[in-house]
Design a protein around this motif. Sequence first.
Motif, PDB file in Angstrom:
ATOM      1  N   TRP A   9       0.976  -1.132  -0.022  1.00 12.20           N
ATOM      2  CA  TRP A   9       0.040   0.096   0.086  1.00 12.20           C
ATOM      3  C   TRP A   9       0.772   1.174   0.101  1.00 12.20           C
ATOM      4  O   TRP A   9       0.638   2.195  -0.735  1.00 12.20           O
ATOM      5  CB  TRP A   9      -0.908   0.004   1.138  1.00 12.20           C
ATOM      6  CG  TRP A   9      -1.655   1.193   1.557  1.00 12.20           C
ATOM      7  CD1 TRP A   9      -1.009   2.331   2.192  1.00 12.20           C
ATOM      8  CD2 TRP A   9      -3.088   1.759   1.172  1.00 12.20           C
ATOM      9  NE1 TRP A   9      -2.064   3.291   2.248  1.00 12.20           N
ATOM     10  CE2 TRP A   9      -3.115   2.977   1.495  1.00 12.20           C
ATOM     11  CE3 TRP A   9      -3.711   1.023   0.237  1.00 12.20           C
ATOM     12  CZ2 TRP A   9      -4.474   3.663   1.227  1.00 12.20           C
ATOM     13  CZ3 TRP A   9      -5.154   1.566  -0.008  1.00 12.20           C
ATOM     14  CH2 TRP A   9      -4.983   3.068   0.486  1.00 12.20           C
ATOM     15  N   LEU A  12       2.296   1.565  -3.476  1.00 12.94           N
ATOM     16  CA  LEU A  12       1.633   1.856  -4.568  1.00 12.94           C
ATOM     17  C   LEU A  12       0.583   3.277  -4.613  1.00 12.94           C
ATOM     18  O   LEU A  12       0.535   3.985  -5.586  1.00 12.94           O
ATOM     19  CB  LEU A  12       0.706   0.837  -4.981  1.00 12.94           C
ATOM     20  CG  LEU A  12       1.510  -0.522  -5.362  1.00 12.94           C
ATOM     21  CD1 LEU A  12       0.491  -1.730  -5.465  1.00 12.94           C
ATOM     22  CD2 LEU A  12       2.260  -0.204  -6.649  1.00 12.94           C
ATOM     23  N   CYS A  13       0.095   3.452  -3.371  1.00 13.84           N
ATOM     24  CA  CYS A  13      -0.796   4.649  -3.467  1.00 13.84           C
ATOM     25  C   CYS A  13      -0.788   5.455  -1.905  1.00 13.84           C
ATOM     26  O   CYS A  13      -0.914   6.543  -1.946  1.00 13.84           O
ATOM     27  CB  CYS A  13      -2.169   4.227  -3.344  1.00 13.84           C
ATOM     28  SG  CYS A  13      -2.639   2.875  -2.406  1.00 13.84           S
ATOM     29  N   THR A  88      -7.836   6.139  -7.779  1.00 14.59           N
ATOM     30  CA  THR A  88      -6.794   5.039  -7.248  1.00 14.59           C
ATOM     31  C   THR A  88      -7.128   3.890  -6.899  1.00 14.59           C
ATOM     32  O   THR A  88      -6.758   2.817  -7.289  1.00 14.59           O
ATOM     33  CB  THR A  88      -5.838   5.753  -5.928  1.00 14.59           C
ATOM     34  OG1 THR A  88      -5.452   6.931  -6.327  1.00 14.59           O
ATOM     35  CG2 THR A  88      -4.633   4.847  -5.697  1.00 14.59           C
ATOM     36  N   LEU A  92      -6.367   0.072  -8.894  1.00 16.60           N
ATOM     37  CA  LEU A  92      -5.646  -0.865  -8.094  1.00 16.60           C
ATOM     38  C   LEU A  92      -6.794  -2.066  -8.368  1.00 16.60           C
ATOM     39  O   LEU A  92      -6.032  -3.354  -8.167  1.00 16.60           O
ATOM     40  CB  LEU A  92      -5.541  -0.670  -6.503  1.00 16.60           C
ATOM     41  CG  LEU A  92      -4.567   0.419  -6.370  1.00 16.60           C
ATOM     42  CD1 LEU A  92      -4.658   0.820  -4.854  1.00 16.60           C
ATOM     43  CD2 LEU A  92      -3.190  -0.469  -6.337  1.00 16.60           C
ATOM     44  N   CYS A  93      -7.918  -1.923  -8.408  1.00 21.39           N
ATOM     45  CA  CYS A  93      -8.637  -3.102  -8.639  1.00 21.39           C
ATOM     46  C   CYS A  93      -8.636  -3.738 -10.145  1.00 21.39           C
ATOM     47  O   CYS A  93      -9.133  -5.002 -10.219  1.00 21.39           O
ATOM     48  CB  CYS A  93     -10.111  -2.775  -8.547  1.00 21.39           C
ATOM     49  SG  CYS A  93     -10.641  -2.524  -6.610  1.00 21.39           S
ATOM     50  N   THR A  95      -6.112  -5.119 -10.891  1.00 17.52           N
ATOM     51  CA  THR A  95      -5.159  -6.651 -10.817  1.00 17.52           C
ATOM     52  C   THR A  95      -5.602  -7.316  -9.564  1.00 17.52           C
ATOM     53  O   THR A  95      -6.255  -6.723  -8.526  1.00 17.52           O
ATOM     54  CB  THR A  95      -3.788  -5.992 -10.475  1.00 17.52           C
ATOM     55  OG1 THR A  95      -3.563  -5.433  -9.303  1.00 17.52           O
ATOM     56  CG2 THR A  95      -3.133  -5.196 -11.684  1.00 17.52           C
ATOM     57  N   GLY A  98      -3.919  -6.224  -6.641  1.00 14.80           N
ATOM     58  CA  GLY A  98      -4.500  -4.956  -6.036  1.00 14.80           C
ATOM     59  C   GLY A  98      -5.859  -4.592  -5.594  1.00 14.80           C
ATOM     60  O   GLY A  98      -6.261  -3.580  -4.875  1.00 14.80           O
ATOM     61  N   LEU A 101      -6.313  -3.629  -1.961  1.00 20.02           N
ATOM     62  CA  LEU A 101      -5.718  -2.085  -1.776  1.00 20.02           C
ATOM     63  C   LEU A 101      -6.858  -1.110  -2.220  1.00 20.02           C
ATOM     64  O   LEU A 101      -6.978  -0.130  -1.870  1.00 20.02           O
ATOM     65  CB  LEU A 101      -4.384  -1.881  -2.428  1.00 20.02           C
ATOM     66  CG  LEU A 101      -3.327  -2.835  -2.255  1.00 20.02           C
ATOM     67  CD1 LEU A 101      -2.063  -2.776  -2.911  1.00 20.02           C
ATOM     68  CD2 LEU A 101      -3.071  -2.844  -0.698  1.00 20.02           C
ATOM     69  N   GLY A 102      -7.450  -1.721  -3.324  1.00 22.68           N
ATOM     70  CA  GLY A 102      -8.597  -0.777  -4.094  1.00 22.68           C
ATOM     71  C   GLY A 102      -9.517  -0.644  -3.167  1.00 22.68           C
ATOM     72  O   GLY A 102     -10.277   0.435  -3.039  1.00 22.68           O
TER      73      GLY A 102
END
Length: 133
Positions: A9, A12-13, A88, A92-93, A95, A98, A101-102
């Motif tokens: 996390w 990435l964001c 964001t 992220l969703c 993959t 991700g 995280l999404g």
Amino acid sequence: MRFILNIIWLVLCGFWMAIGYVLAGIICCVLIITIPWGLASFRIANYALWPFGRTIVDKPGAGAMSFLGNVVWFVVAGIWLAIGHAITGVLLCLTVIGIPLGVANFKLIPVSLAPLGKEIVTTRQADHRYGYR
């Protein structure tokens, strides 16, 4: 697992979203009257850096002033931070890795829109104190 999710996390964001909250906090702290919004923004920036293992709960005793403050926050900075979380989160969703995280980004949208009257606690504290899970 939380540690690994927090590291991914952060890379990435989390770092970029925290910068957005810190910038909003600095802008709010320039004027004396908007310092409560700045402090709330700094608190959420800390949460945006390392969200897994913590959660957001309503503060007991938050009332009408928190609501009015949240209306001002929504117009000034909240909508832009929420848009950042939504974009964001969607990216992220895309993959499989991700997706958690999404989902975490989508969970940050309500607090980015209305940060006053909220408290950040560990999930263990929330379980014991509020019966959440």
